[in-house]
Design a protein around this motif. Structure first.
Motif, PDB file in Angstrom:
ATOM      1  N   THR A  70       5.449  12.419  -1.770  1.00 48.25           N
ATOM      2  CA  THR A  70       4.622  11.498  -1.376  1.00 48.25           C
ATOM      3  C   THR A  70       5.327  10.395  -0.382  1.00 48.25           C
ATOM      4  O   THR A  70       4.698  10.083   0.845  1.00 48.25           O
ATOM      5  N   ARG A  71       6.424  10.133  -0.411  1.00 38.45           N
ATOM      6  CA  ARG A  71       7.257   9.482   0.235  1.00 38.45           C
ATOM      7  C   ARG A  71       7.381  10.314   1.775  1.00 38.45           C
ATOM      8  O   ARG A  71       7.436   9.620   3.093  1.00 38.45           O
ATOM      9  N   ALA A  72       7.652  11.396   1.728  1.00 36.04           N
ATOM     10  CA  ALA A  72       8.020  12.236   2.779  1.00 36.04           C
ATOM     11  C   ALA A  72       6.642  12.210   3.776  1.00 36.04           C
ATOM     12  O   ALA A  72       6.794  12.024   5.019  1.00 36.04           O
ATOM     13  N   ALA A  73       5.600  12.532   3.034  1.00 31.91           N
ATOM     14  CA  ALA A  73       4.350  12.527   3.899  1.00 31.91           C
ATOM     15  C   ALA A  73       3.917  11.175   4.528  1.00 31.91           C
ATOM     16  O   ALA A  73       3.251  10.968   5.600  1.00 31.91           O
ATOM     17  N   ALA A  74       4.336   9.902   3.735  1.00 33.67           N
ATOM     18  CA  ALA A  74       3.845   8.736   4.252  1.00 33.67           C
ATOM     19  C   ALA A  74       4.901   8.263   5.251  1.00 33.67           C
ATOM     20  O   ALA A  74       4.481   7.690   6.368  1.00 33.67           O
ATOM     21  N   ALA A  75       5.988   9.006   5.639  1.00 29.99           N
ATOM     22  CA  ALA A  75       6.836   8.992   6.956  1.00 29.99           C
ATOM     23  C   ALA A  75       6.586   9.788   7.785  1.00 29.99           C
ATOM     24  O   ALA A  75       6.676   9.567   9.007  1.00 29.99           O
ATOM     25  N   ARG A  76       6.136  11.199   7.692  1.00 32.22           N
ATOM     26  CA  ARG A  76       5.928  11.988   8.650  1.00 32.22           C
ATOM     27  C   ARG A  76       4.602  12.883   8.579  1.00 32.22           C
ATOM     28  O   ARG A  76       4.405  13.760   9.254  1.00 32.22           O
ATOM     29  N   GLY A  77       3.688  12.440   7.811  1.00 35.21           N
ATOM     30  CA  GLY A  77       2.421  12.926   7.894  1.00 35.21           C
ATOM     31  C   GLY A  77       2.305  14.057   6.738  1.00 35.21           C
ATOM     32  O   GLY A  77       3.088  14.208   6.060  1.00 35.21           O
TER      33      GLY A  77
END
Length: 253
Positions: A70-77
Motif C-alpha cells: 500500500t505504501r509503495a503504491a502510494a509513492a509510485r502508483g
C-alpha cells in the motif's frame, strides 16, 4: 523504455533471480520496488540504480505485506507489474519432514505469492493493464527427490496462476509462472554446501551434480530468467496467460 511510468514490484528483489528481474525492469524504464527482509542490502542495491526502491518486507507477514505494498503504491502508483519471486529451498527427506518445516516452506513459497498478488491487485482495477508473474520451479511440474515440501509449494503456485488466469480471463491482466531449473544463485550455493556436507564431497562436485540435473547439463544464469520475465511483461506476450514456462535446458513435461 517500454515500461516508463509503470510501477513494478519484485519480492526477494535483493539477490539472484529477483535482483536480475528487478534490474531488467528498471533498465526498461519501470520504477521498481524491491522487497526482502534485509533492509541494509536492499538500500545498498537501490543506491546504485535510481529506479530501484527498497522496501523491507517479509512475505509471510500478511499485515506487513499489505501495509508495505500500500505504501509503495502510494509513492509510485498502482503495481502494474508484480513478480512474486521470494522463496526458500530447504531440502529434507519425507521421513525427516516436520510440521514446522512444512509450514515454513508453505508460508513463504505459497502463502507469500497469495499475499503479494492480493495486495498488489488491490492497487489496480480489474480491467487495467497488468502482469502478475510467479517464480515457480521445475519442481512445480515434476517431483523433486528429497524436497517434498518445496515440490508441493511450487505445484501450488502453478495451480494459483492457472486459477487466477481463469478468474480474470478476457481483461488486460495476465498471470504466468516461470519454472526454472537450477540457477546460479545464492540458493544453489547454499544447497550445494548442504549436499557437500551430507555426502562428503566438495562444493564444486555438489554444484556439478546440481548442474547436471538441468537437461543441457549446465547451470542456468539469472539473466535467462529475467529475459523471460521481461518478455512476459511486453506487449508481444499480451495473449500469454495461465502458462508455466519451463527454463531447464530441455524438455521436462
Amino acid at each position: 523504455m517500454e515500461h516508463h511510468g509503470r510501477h513494478a514490484l519484485v519480492t526477494g528483489g535483493g539477490t539472484g533471480i529477483g535482483l536480475a528481474i528487478a534490474t531488467a525492469l528498471a533498465d526498461a524504464g519501470a520504477e521498481v520496488t524491491i522487497t526482502g527482509r534485509d533492509a541494509e542490502r536492499l538500500e545498498k542495491i537501490a543506491a546504485d540504480h535510481p529506479r530501484l526502491h527498497p522496501l523491507a518486507m517479509d512475505v509471510t507477514d500478511a499485515e506487513g505485506v499489505r501495509d508495505g505494498i500500500t505504501r509503495a503504491a502510494a509513492a509510485r502508483g498502482p503495481v502494474a507489474i508484480c513478480v512474486a519471486n521470494a522463496g526458500i529451498a530447504e531440502p529434507l527427506s519425507f521421513r525427516k519432514q516436520t510440521p514446522e518445516h512444512w509450514r515454513r516452506t508453505m508460508a513463504t513459497n505459497l502463502d507469500g505469492v497469495f499475499l503479494t498478488f492480493q495486495a498488489a491487485m488491490e492497487t489496480v482495477g480489474r480491467e487495467d493493464w497488468g502482469r502478475m508473474i510467479a517464480i515457480s520451479s521445475i519442481a512445480g511440474l515434476r517431483g523433486l527427490k528429497g524436497a517434498i515440501a518445496y515440490t508441493a509449494s511450487k505445484h501450488g503456485v502453478i495451480g494459483m496462476i492457472r486459477g487466477l488466469s481463469e478468474e480474470y480471463m478476457g481483461g488486460a491482466l495476465t498471470f504466468n509462472a516461470i519454472c526454472p531449473g537450477y540457477v546460479d544463485t545464492p540458493i544453489v550455493d547454499r544447497n550445494a554446501a548442504m549436499i557437500a556436507e551430507h555426502q562428503g564431497v566438495s562444493e564444486e562436485e555438489a554444484r556439478g551434480y546440481l548442474a547436471r540435473a538441468n537437461r543441457h547439463k549446465r547451470m542456468l544464469e539469472p539473466d535467462e530468467i529475467s529475459a523471460t520475465a521481461l518478455w512476459l511483461c511486453s506487449d508481444a506476450a499480451r495473449s500469454v496467460n495461465g502458462q508455466a514456462i519451463q527454463i531447464a535446458g530441455g524438455h521436462v513435461t
